[in-house]
Design an enzyme around this catalytic site. Structure first.
Site, PDB file in Angstrom:
ATOM      1  N   GLU A 247       0.533 -15.629  16.956  1.00 12.11           N
ATOM      2  CA  GLU A 247       0.687 -14.226  16.599  1.00 12.11           C
ATOM      3  C   GLU A 247      -0.680 -13.610  16.835  1.00 12.11           C
ATOM      4  O   GLU A 247      -1.597 -13.811  16.049  1.00 12.11           O
ATOM      5  CB  GLU A 247       1.148 -14.147  15.139  1.00 12.11           C
ATOM      6  N   CYS A 281      -2.797  -6.333  13.051  1.00 18.12           N
ATOM      7  CA  CYS A 281      -2.405  -6.508  14.451  1.00 18.12           C
ATOM      8  C   CYS A 281      -1.356  -5.473  14.844  1.00 18.12           C
ATOM      9  O   CYS A 281      -1.240  -5.116  16.002  1.00 18.12           O
ATOM     10  CB  CYS A 281      -1.886  -7.918  14.661  1.00 18.12           C
TER      11      CYS A 281
HETATM   12  P1  TAP Z   1     -10.398 -15.015  15.321  1.00 15.07           P
HETATM   13  O1  TAP Z   1     -11.693 -15.546  15.807  1.00 15.07           O
HETATM   14  O2  TAP Z   1      -9.230 -15.067  16.217  1.00 15.07           O
HETATM   15  O3  TAP Z   1     -10.095 -15.798  13.936  1.00 15.07           O
HETATM   16  C1  TAP Z   1      -8.825 -16.053  13.410  1.00 15.07           C
HETATM   17  C2  TAP Z   1      -8.797 -17.464  12.833  1.00 15.07           C
HETATM   18  O4  TAP Z   1      -9.016 -18.403  13.885  1.00 15.07           O
HETATM   19  C3  TAP Z   1      -9.888 -17.732  11.804  1.00 15.07           C
HETATM   20  O5  TAP Z   1      -9.390 -18.636  10.822  1.00 15.07           O
HETATM   21  C4  TAP Z   1     -10.951 -18.396  12.661  1.00 15.07           C
HETATM   22  O6  TAP Z   1     -11.839 -19.178  11.912  1.00 15.07           O
HETATM   23  C5  TAP Z   1     -10.107 -19.258  13.567  1.00 15.07           C
HETATM   24  N1  TAP Z   1     -10.776 -19.703  14.786  1.00 15.07           N
HETATM   25  C6  TAP Z   1     -11.848 -19.174  15.422  1.00 15.07           C
HETATM   26  N2  TAP Z   1     -12.150 -19.898  16.531  1.00 15.07           N
HETATM   27  C7  TAP Z   1     -11.251 -20.904  16.590  1.00 15.07           C
HETATM   28  C8  TAP Z   1     -11.012 -21.977  17.502  1.00 15.07           C
HETATM   29  N3  TAP Z   1     -11.783 -22.177  18.574  1.00 15.07           N
HETATM   30  N4  TAP Z   1      -9.986 -22.823  17.277  1.00 15.07           N
HETATM   31  C9  TAP Z   1      -9.182 -22.652  16.203  1.00 15.07           C
HETATM   32  N5  TAP Z   1      -9.364 -21.660  15.305  1.00 15.07           N
HETATM   33  C10 TAP Z   1     -10.375 -20.788  15.491  1.00 15.07           C
HETATM   34  O7  TAP Z   1     -10.565 -13.557  14.837  1.00 15.07           O
HETATM   35  P2  TAP Z   1     -11.916 -12.886  14.310  1.00 15.07           P
HETATM   36  O8  TAP Z   1     -13.142 -13.316  15.027  1.00 15.07           O
HETATM   37  O9  TAP Z   1     -11.923 -13.143  12.896  1.00 15.07           O
HETATM   38  O10 TAP Z   1     -11.657 -11.395  14.735  1.00 15.07           O
HETATM   39  C11 TAP Z   1     -11.904 -10.987  16.076  1.00 15.07           C
HETATM   40  C12 TAP Z   1     -10.826 -10.084  16.551  1.00 15.07           C
HETATM   41  O11 TAP Z   1      -9.580 -10.789  16.528  1.00 15.07           O
HETATM   42  C13 TAP Z   1     -10.552  -8.891  15.666  1.00 15.07           C
HETATM   43  O12 TAP Z   1     -11.444  -7.868  15.861  1.00 15.07           O
HETATM   44  C14 TAP Z   1      -9.153  -8.551  16.064  1.00 15.07           C
HETATM   45  O13 TAP Z   1      -9.167  -7.838  17.259  1.00 15.07           O
HETATM   46  C15 TAP Z   1      -8.538  -9.903  16.272  1.00 15.07           C
HETATM   47  N6  TAP Z   1      -7.799 -10.355  15.074  1.00 15.07           N
HETATM   48  C16 TAP Z   1      -6.473 -10.254  15.118  1.00 15.07           C
HETATM   49  C17 TAP Z   1      -5.741 -10.640  14.016  1.00 15.07           C
HETATM   50  C18 TAP Z   1      -4.262 -10.545  14.061  1.00 15.07           C
HETATM   51  S1  TAP Z   1      -3.434 -10.398  12.707  1.00 15.07           S
HETATM   52  N7  TAP Z   1      -3.605 -10.628  15.173  1.00 15.07           N
HETATM   53  C19 TAP Z   1      -6.361 -11.117  12.868  1.00 15.07           C
HETATM   54  C20 TAP Z   1      -7.747 -11.248  12.869  1.00 15.07           C
HETATM   55  C21 TAP Z   1      -8.442 -10.860  13.994  1.00 15.07           C
HETATM   56  P3  TAP Z   1     -13.130 -18.547  11.177  1.00 15.07           P
HETATM   57  O14 TAP Z   1     -12.989 -17.082  11.172  1.00 15.07           O
HETATM   58  O15 TAP Z   1     -13.015 -19.139   9.849  1.00 15.07           O
HETATM   59  O16 TAP Z   1     -14.301 -19.021  11.937  1.00 15.07           O
END
Ligand code: TAP
Length: 487
Positions: A247, A281
């Site tokens: 997602e 999202c």
């Molecule tokens: P992500 O980096 O995608 O983080 C989401 C989850 O994935 C966190 O638990 C993160 O861990 C984990 N993660 C990070 N790198 C990973 C890897 N290589 N393998 C497995 N899991 C990993 O999102 P973010 O940096 O927090 O936000 C960046 C952008 O992502 C936002 O600005 C937004 O555009 C998007 N975002 C989208 C959503 C939805 S609901 N679609 C939610 C959040 C963010 P940690 O954060 O604990 O390091």
């Protein structure tokens, strides 16, 4: 407040002893130091889940459901504490965490508690003489990687169907917001979930998250977060060909036709983009408005945006809190420059509020930018209180703009014309469409996207299918099978 890893039914420190501070985005003060899982901790959790799986998956489905129902009750009984934790850890206003996030979390556990013993197999009408039936079996151990924008709610969206279907869970909350899922673990232990069925391990994404996606004994990984990390998850999962559910991001098109009810558009769109500071999202991040009513809609929309009460999430009158981290606030504000560089016009906001009481927090004013559909701000997910506005003249043009990004998660349209509503809903390239409303979710309604927004669906019967695999069983009841090798 629990701050340690939840493994095999107990709270334990990480083997390395490493911790990470989780901050309150209102003032960047440290709330707590939380244990941080590494590979060895995840291996322990997988061993616990493996030991728990045979008994859990063979438990009567109604018994698994009963535990989920008890958990839903426990969440409601602890609503104030959970809402408080979620507000200080994420920055969501307490009026949202208390009256939206917590009730929705309980409702999701309750929905899947009820679903556990109603998710049936089927009988396939094959040739006479054979009985062919289909059962759905749990995948086994499932890994779940959760983001920081709705940590409490997403814990229920991911865990509830997985558990109802008989899987054991290894969950990694986001490093920025681990507290509410650890509080859920505490309630799970209290209501009697067997040890090892659920394991919750805060940790870094590129360490713990990556290892969950790679782990050879984890049969499925479900991820919510950015499209970039979604791609990494797919690559990491290839070793044991895990099932993957993604997602990912979105760039919600919100089409306002010339016959729309303007007051409803203004309220619905403001909820669509400013609820949770736009960190959703499915946020209504692109308003695509017919030129005949654009001025009226924008005038009312900007007036509303300017009156939104920004402040401490714990103040019950606050309507918008801080973004979840300083780094993210800076990223969102950097898009204001990106917009201007490409000729965009900032109509409202575009900066942190001029309020000394909020100076240490991660606040951003509601921001509205006039931009071209091809500009970066109209194409990339900003994930903040940041909405672009574009006008159109024909329905075809509106659809082309709506479908003109790589994403396809949620979209809205506002019109009084019934035929147009159904036609445009059909033509929009997305997993969800809202007509004369925006961002409605329910535990029974499938949630997910297409294209760069990922694949697979959360919620409803679809989620149960995602967390199970079909088994087809053939029984020869009274068929006469001629010998294939007659002798
Ligand atoms: P992500 O980096 O995608 O983080 C989401 C989850 O994935 C966190 O638990 C993160 O861990 C984990 N993660 C990070 N790198 C990973 C890897 N290589 N393998 C497995 N899991 C990993 O999102 P973010 O940096 O927090 O936000 C960046 C952008 O992502 C936002 O600005 C937004 O555009 C998007 N975002 C989208 C959503 C939805 S609901 N679609 C939610 C959040 C963010 P940690 O954060 O604990 O390091």
């Amino acid at each position: 407040m629990q701050t340690q890893l939840f493994i095999d039914g107990r709270f334990v420190p990480s083997l390395s002893g490493e911790t990470l501070a989780t901050l309150n985005p209102h003032d960047n003060s440290v709330i707590a130091d939380v244990s941080m899982a590494n590979h060895a901790d995840i291996d322990r959790a997988v061993a616990a889940a493996k030991a728990a799986f045979p008994k859990w998956s063979n438990l009567a489905a109604a018994e698994r459901g009963r535990l989920l129902l008890k958990l839903a009750d426990a969440i409601e009984a602890n609503a104030d504490r959970l809402a408080h934790l979620e507000s200080i850890d994420t920055g969501h206003p307490i009026r949202d965490t208390r009256y939206l996030d917590v009730p929705r979390t309980a409702a999701t556990f309750r929905y899947f508690g009820g679903m556990a013993d109603k998710f049936e197999g089927s009988v396939i009408p094959v040739e006479q003489g054979f009985l062919n039936y289909l059962t759905r079996e749990p995948v086994g151990i499932v890994g779940q990687v959760v983001p920081w924008n709705f940590p409490l709610m997403f814990t229920s969206w991911k865990m509830a169907p997985a558990l109802a279907a008989g899987n054991c869970v290894i969950m990694k909350p986001a490093e920025l917001t681990p507290l509410s899922s650890l509080a859920i673990a505490e309630l799970m232990a209290e209501v009697g979930f067997p040890a090892g069925v659920v394991n919750i391990l805060p940790g870094l994404g590129h360490v713990a998250g990556q290892y969950i996606a790679e782990h050879p004994e984890i049969g499925k990984v479900a991820f919510t977060g950015s499209t970039a990390v979604g791609r990494k998850i797919v690559q990491a999962s290839s070793g044991n060909l895990k099932k993957v559910q993604l997602e990912l991001g979105g760039k919600g098109a919100n089409i306002v036709f010339g016959d729309a009810n303007v007051d409803a558009v203004v309220q619905g769109s403001a909820f669509g983009i400013f609820h949770n500071q736009g960190q959703a999202c499915i946020a209504a991040s692109r308003m695509i408005v017919h030129e005949s009513i654009a001025d009226e809609v924008l005038e009312k929309f900007v007036a509303l945006a300017r009156t939104i009460r920004i402040g401490d999430p714990l103040d019950p009158t606050t309507e918008m809190g801080p973004l979840t981290s300083r780094q993210h606030r800076d990223r969102v504000l950097s898009y204001v420059d990106v917009a201007r560089e490409q000729g965009g016009r900032v109509i409202a906001g575009g900066r942190s509020p001029d309020n000394a009481a909020l100076a240490n927090g991660c606040y951003v004013e509601p921001t509205i930018v006039e931009a071209k559909p091809t500009d970066r701000v109209s194409q990339e997910e900003v994930f903040g209180p940041f909405m672009t506005v574009t006008t159109f003249s024909t329905d075809e043009e509106a659809l082309a703009i709506a479908n003109g990004t790589e994403y396809g998660l949620g979209a809205g349209l506002w019109t009084r014309d019934l035929q147009r509503a159904h036609r445009v809903a059909r033509e929009i390239h997305s997993g969800m469409v809202w007509v004369n409303c925006y961002k409605r979710v329910s535990p029974g309604s499938p949630f997910g996207g297409v294209g760069a927004s990922g694949y697979g669906r959360e919620m409803g019967f679809e989620a149960m299918r995602e967390y199970t695999q079909a088994k087809s069983v053939w029984v020869n009841v009274d068929a006469q099978i001629p010998p294939y090798f007659p002798r």
